[in-house]
Design a protein around this motif. Structure first.
Motif, PDB file in Angstrom:
ATOM      1  N   UNK A 129      -3.629   8.856   3.021  1.00 48.01           N
ATOM      2  CA  UNK A 129      -2.393   9.337   3.643  1.00 48.01           C
ATOM      3  C   UNK A 129      -1.579   8.203   4.246  1.00 48.01           C
ATOM      4  N   UNK A 130      -2.236   7.069   4.583  1.00 49.91           N
ATOM      5  CA  UNK A 130      -1.500   5.958   5.210  1.00 49.91           C
ATOM      6  C   UNK A 130      -1.907   4.588   4.676  1.00 49.91           C
ATOM      7  N   UNK A 131      -2.528   4.528   3.524  1.00 49.60           N
ATOM      8  CA  UNK A 131      -3.000   3.234   3.008  1.00 49.60           C
ATOM      9  C   UNK A 131      -1.840   2.476   2.371  1.00 49.60           C
ATOM     10  N   UNK A 132      -1.242   1.562   3.149  1.00 51.99           N
ATOM     11  CA  UNK A 132      -0.156   0.726   2.631  1.00 51.99           C
ATOM     12  C   UNK A 132      -0.669  -0.118   1.465  1.00 51.99           C
ATOM     13  N   UNK A 133       0.051  -0.112   0.365  1.00 53.88           N
ATOM     14  CA  UNK A 133      -0.398  -0.801  -0.847  1.00 53.88           C
ATOM     15  C   UNK A 133      -0.583  -2.295  -0.612  1.00 53.88           C
ATOM     16  N   UNK A 134       0.406  -2.933   0.008  1.00 56.86           N
ATOM     17  CA  UNK A 134       0.339  -4.386   0.178  1.00 56.86           C
ATOM     18  C   UNK A 134      -0.739  -4.781   1.177  1.00 56.86           C
ATOM     19  N   UNK A 135      -0.860  -4.059   2.289  1.00 58.89           N
ATOM     20  CA  UNK A 135      -1.888  -4.377   3.282  1.00 58.89           C
ATOM     21  C   UNK A 135      -3.287  -4.190   2.714  1.00 58.89           C
ATOM     22  N   UNK A 136      -3.460  -3.165   1.905  1.00 62.90           N
ATOM     23  CA  UNK A 136      -4.778  -2.880   1.336  1.00 62.90           C
ATOM     24  C   UNK A 136      -5.261  -4.040   0.464  1.00 62.90           C
ATOM     25  N   UNK A 139      -9.284  -7.359  -3.434  1.00 62.45           N
ATOM     26  CA  UNK A 139      -8.689  -7.459  -4.772  1.00 62.45           C
ATOM     27  C   UNK A 139      -9.021  -6.275  -5.673  1.00 62.45           C
ATOM     28  N   UNK A 140      -9.959  -5.419  -5.240  1.00 62.89           N
ATOM     29  CA  UNK A 140     -10.426  -4.320  -6.087  1.00 62.89           C
ATOM     30  C   UNK A 140      -9.739  -2.988  -5.782  1.00 62.89           C
ATOM     31  N   UNK A 141      -9.039  -2.892  -4.673  1.00 62.79           N
ATOM     32  CA  UNK A 141      -8.588  -1.595  -4.174  1.00 62.79           C
ATOM     33  C   UNK A 141      -7.631  -0.894  -5.129  1.00 62.79           C
ATOM     34  N   UNK A 142      -7.780   0.422  -5.209  1.00 59.63           N
ATOM     35  CA  UNK A 142      -6.868   1.277  -5.969  1.00 59.63           C
ATOM     36  C   UNK A 142      -6.079   2.119  -4.978  1.00 59.63           C
ATOM     37  N   UNK A 143      -4.754   2.018  -5.019  1.00 57.82           N
ATOM     38  CA  UNK A 143      -3.916   2.752  -4.070  1.00 57.82           C
ATOM     39  C   UNK A 143      -2.985   3.739  -4.770  1.00 57.82           C
ATOM     40  N   UNK A 144      -3.326   4.086  -6.001  1.00 56.31           N
ATOM     41  CA  UNK A 144      -2.483   4.995  -6.758  1.00 56.31           C
ATOM     42  C   UNK A 144      -2.362   6.380  -6.156  1.00 56.31           C
TER      43      UNK A 144
END
Length: 329
Positions: free
Chosen positions: A99-106, A111-116
């Motif tokens: 609900x609040x996972x900013x793409x750039x901050x994540x 390097x593995x994170x998926x924020x789709x």
């Protein structure tokens, strides 16, 4: 207290918290408008947004404290928050990640994170700005999510995922099993890293004798029955922290693999019983546990102890009651 929780049920948490709060003499209800195949029902009023919006005045007048989840509230554009604040009632927002996972901050530390699954940065900023105009404090489950919420609220509390341990009788993996069973249960394969996990599984099946099952599209109760059979459970290897599946695996006395970012791992208790695995080293992490039945048993036993110490609903609601008691009206 009369405690409202709503309006999006994530990982059964509204129901578990409401149930324990009721045991302690509070009037607590979870109002859920998000319905999925997981089928959470306990201590919930499963409803829809239209009914919530139709009855919001009664809800606001009846309850003393509003514990909102997943950046949701009673009315569109958070119009209810000003009303609740004006009546001098307590509020807190519980954020869960996407609900609040900013793409750039994540991506800064991962390097593995998926924020789709997360909305755009501008949408997240807008919703956090709108909420924090009236809600001073928030809750997150760990320091991976803490990063996104902290700039917006006066105070952010870290409260672990909660579990009803009475429903999870330990079933430790046997040291002498000839064909270990590995389970993975992705609600979202992209987020969980399922592709990398199954590539590792297929590679290892050439050299090791084990069974693999992907658990998907089962309700929660049916899935937990299958977890009890496992010798090893693989959770999420892209997010940077562990989720409910890891907690349930621990509660069952099963060893669990998940990716914990190094900066997040430093904030957990030092005895965290999770084998840290990411898409680059998942093959060797699974191999380690396949080759060491005694390590599987040891990790599982430590996991149950950890779940009892940090994730039991009684422990979590102790924290929650303290937070509720100190909220400003």
């Amino acid at each position: 207290m009369k405690i409202f929780q709503g309006t999006i049920e994530i990982a059964g948490q509204m129901g578990i918290l409401s149930g324990e709060l009721k045991k302690r003499g509070h009037l607590a209800s979870g109002y859920n408008i998000f319905h999925s195949y997981l089928g959470y029902k306990d201590h919930l009023v499963n409803t829809n947004s239209h009914e919530i919006q139709t009855t919001y005045k009664h809800i606001i007048n009846f309850f003393d404290l509003f514990h909102f989840h997943y950046a949701s509230s009673l009315l569109p554009d958070y119009k209810d928050l000003e009303i609740i604040r004006g009546k001098g009632k307590k509020m807190i927002m519980h954020h869960w990640g996407n609900d609040i996972r900013f793409h750039d901050l994540a991506r800064i530390n991962n390097p593995y994170v998926y924020t789709g699954d997360s909305p755009g940065n501008e949408v997240i900023h807008h919703r956090l700005t709108a909420i924090s105009q009236y809600v001073d404090e928030a809750i997150v489950q760990d320091y991976e999510v803490y990063t996104y919420a902290r700039p917006y609220y006066k105070k952010v509390h870290v409260v672990p995922i909660s579990i009803d341990l009475s429903r999870f009788i330990p079933s430790s993996p046997k040291k002498d099993v000839k064909r270990p069973l590995i389970l993975h249960a992705p609600t979202n394969p992209d987020f969980k890293g399922t592709l990398a996990i199954e590539e590792a599984i297929h590679h290892l099946q050439k050299s090791y004798n084990f069974e693999y099952r992907r658990i998907q599209h089962l309700n929660h109760e049916e899935a937990v029955k299958l977890y009890r059979e496992a010798d090893l459970i693989i959770d999420q290897i892209r997010c940077g922290s562990y989720g409910l599946l890891s907690v349930e695996a621990m509660a069952l006395g099963k060893p669990v693999l998940a990716f914990i970012r190094s900066d997040v791992a430093a904030r957990f208790p030092s005895q965290l019983p999770v084998v840290n695995a990411n898409p680059d080293n998942i093959t060797s992490a699974i191999q380690l546990l396949l080759e060491n039945p005694s390590l599987r048993l040891e990790m599982g036993e430590h996991g149950r102890e950890y779940a009892e110490k940090y994730h039991a609903k009684e422990v979590v609601v102790d924290l929650l009651e303290q937070i509720y008691g100190n909220l400003r009206s």
